[in-house]
Design a protein around this motif. Structure first.
Motif, short mmCIF file in Angstrom:
data_model
loop_
_atom_site.label_atom_id
_atom_site.label_comp_id
_atom_site.label_asym_id
_atom_site.label_seq_id
_atom_site.Cartn_x
_atom_site.Cartn_y
_atom_site.Cartn_z
N TYR A 159 42.11 89.71 -7.22
CA TYR A 159 42.38 90.92 -7.99
C TYR A 159 43.49 90.68 -9.01
CZ TYR A 159 43.84 95.75 -8.91
OH TYR A 159 44.18 96.93 -9.51
N THR A 160 44.59 90.07 -8.58
CA THR A 160 45.72 89.87 -9.49
C THR A 160 45.38 88.87 -10.59
OG1 THR A 160 46.72 88.23 -8.00
CG2 THR A 160 47.47 90.51 -7.79
N SER A 161 44.65 87.82 -10.25
CA SER A 161 44.27 86.83 -11.26
C SER A 161 43.42 87.48 -12.36
CB SER A 161 43.50 85.68 -10.62
OG SER A 161 43.06 84.77 -11.61
N SER A 162 42.42 88.21 -11.96
CA SER A 162 41.54 88.85 -12.92
C SER A 162 42.30 89.81 -13.83
CB SER A 162 40.43 89.58 -12.17
OG SER A 162 39.61 90.29 -13.06
N ALA A 163 43.11 90.67 -13.24
CA ALA A 163 43.83 91.68 -14.01
C ALA A 163 44.87 91.04 -14.93
CB ALA A 163 44.50 92.68 -13.07
N LEU A 164 45.64 90.08 -14.42
CA LEU A 164 46.68 89.46 -15.25
C LEU A 164 46.09 88.67 -16.40
CD1 LEU A 164 49.25 88.27 -12.56
CD2 LEU A 164 49.55 90.12 -14.23
N ARG A 165 44.99 87.97 -16.16
CA ARG A 165 44.38 87.17 -17.23
C ARG A 165 43.75 88.05 -18.31
NH1 ARG A 165 43.52 81.70 -16.31
NH2 ARG A 165 41.38 81.73 -17.07
N LYS A 166 43.34 89.27 -17.96
CA LYS A 166 42.84 90.21 -18.97
C LYS A 166 43.99 90.77 -19.80
CE LYS A 166 38.72 91.74 -16.53
NZ LYS A 166 38.17 92.76 -15.63
N THR A 189 45.04 80.62 -21.87
CA THR A 189 45.11 79.41 -22.70
C THR A 189 45.86 78.29 -21.98
OG1 THR A 189 47.12 80.22 -23.79
CG2 THR A 189 45.01 80.71 -24.85
N ARG A 190 46.78 78.62 -21.09
CA ARG A 190 47.59 77.60 -20.42
C ARG A 190 47.01 77.14 -19.09
NH1 ARG A 190 53.61 78.60 -19.74
NH2 ARG A 190 53.46 76.38 -19.30
N LEU A 191 46.14 77.95 -18.48
CA LEU A 191 45.66 77.65 -17.15
C LEU A 191 44.15 77.89 -17.04
CD1 LEU A 191 48.45 79.59 -15.23
CD2 LEU A 191 48.25 77.11 -15.37
N PRO A 192 43.41 76.98 -16.41
CA PRO A 192 41.96 77.21 -16.23
C PRO A 192 41.70 78.35 -15.24
CG PRO A 192 42.65 75.22 -15.08
CD PRO A 192 43.84 75.71 -15.85
N SER A 193 42.58 78.55 -14.28
CA SER A 193 42.56 79.69 -13.37
C SER A 193 44.02 79.97 -13.04
CB SER A 193 41.75 79.39 -12.11
OG SER A 193 42.32 78.31 -11.42
N LEU A 194 44.34 81.19 -12.66
CA LEU A 194 45.75 81.51 -12.44
C LEU A 194 46.29 80.88 -11.17
CD1 LEU A 194 48.34 82.93 -13.22
CD2 LEU A 194 47.48 85.01 -12.14
N TRP A 195 45.61 81.04 -10.05
CA TRP A 195 46.13 80.59 -8.76
C TRP A 195 45.47 79.30 -8.29
CZ3 TRP A 195 50.18 83.34 -8.67
CH2 TRP A 195 50.18 84.71 -8.91
N THR A 196 46.22 78.54 -7.50
CA THR A 196 45.62 77.40 -6.82
C THR A 196 44.70 77.94 -5.73
OG1 THR A 196 47.37 77.29 -5.15
CG2 THR A 196 47.67 75.95 -7.14
N ASN A 197 43.83 77.11 -5.20
CA ASN A 197 42.94 77.54 -4.12
C ASN A 197 43.68 77.67 -2.80
OD1 ASN A 197 40.69 77.63 -5.76
ND2 ASN A 197 40.20 75.49 -5.41
N SER A 198 44.82 77.02 -2.66
CA SER A 198 45.53 76.97 -1.39
C SER A 198 46.64 78.02 -1.30
CB SER A 198 46.13 75.58 -1.18
OG SER A 198 47.01 75.28 -2.24
N TYR A 199 47.12 78.22 -0.09
CA TYR A 199 48.28 79.06 0.15
C TYR A 199 48.89 78.66 1.48
CZ TYR A 199 45.03 81.81 3.07
OH TYR A 199 44.12 82.20 4.00
#
Length: 136
Positions: free
Chosen positions: A83-90, A97-107
């Motif tokens: 949810y946060t990745s989608s909203a922040l990237r919009k 432009t700086r990241l292919p996706s916001l978060w890493t897959n891990s945590y």
């Protein structure tokens, strides 16, 4: 100890969760950081996850939260990150432009069960200058 319940489970499931942006980039600053806090609170309210502590560092997020065991910590973290990745990237085009996706897959996740909550809270609230986080 305080317990919560749903229709058929009484529980106390508290977790310390940490995750990072892709490549550990220091992009969680300023308006992005503030908006991220709002989005996390919104999503946690929607999925009925209680946030006990939250700290946004420039290159990672700390959350101490309580999750219904029938919902599950994995589903909670995936929901929040998605949810946060989608909203922040919009909202912040510089993140696309700086990241292919916001978060890493891990945590990182750890139960808080035996540690005194005030110790975990102090760790999360400690000065940002320490920029501490376990390596993923």
């Amino acid at each position: 100890m305080e317990y919560r319940s749903n229709n058929n489970v009484v529980y106390s499931c508290k977790y310390h969760v940490v995750w990072c942006p892709k490549y550990r980039r220091k992009v969680l600053v300023g308006a992005i950081s503030e908006r991220l806090k709002e989005l996390i609170e919104q999503k946690c309210s929607e999925i009925k996850v209680d946030i006990m502590e939250m700290e946004i560092m420039s290159d990672h997020v700390h959350l101490q939260m309580e999750v219904d065991p029938q919902f599950g910590i994995n589903k909670a973290v995936r929901s929040i990150k998605g949810y946060t990745s989608s909203a922040l990237r919009k909202e912040f085009k510089e993140l696309t432009t700086r990241l292919p996706s916001l978060w890493t897959n891990s945590y990182f996740v750890s139960t808080v069960g035996n540690a005194p909550l005030n110790v975990i809270e102090q760790y999360i609230e400690s000065p940002k200058t320490s920029e501490r986080m376990p390596r993923l």
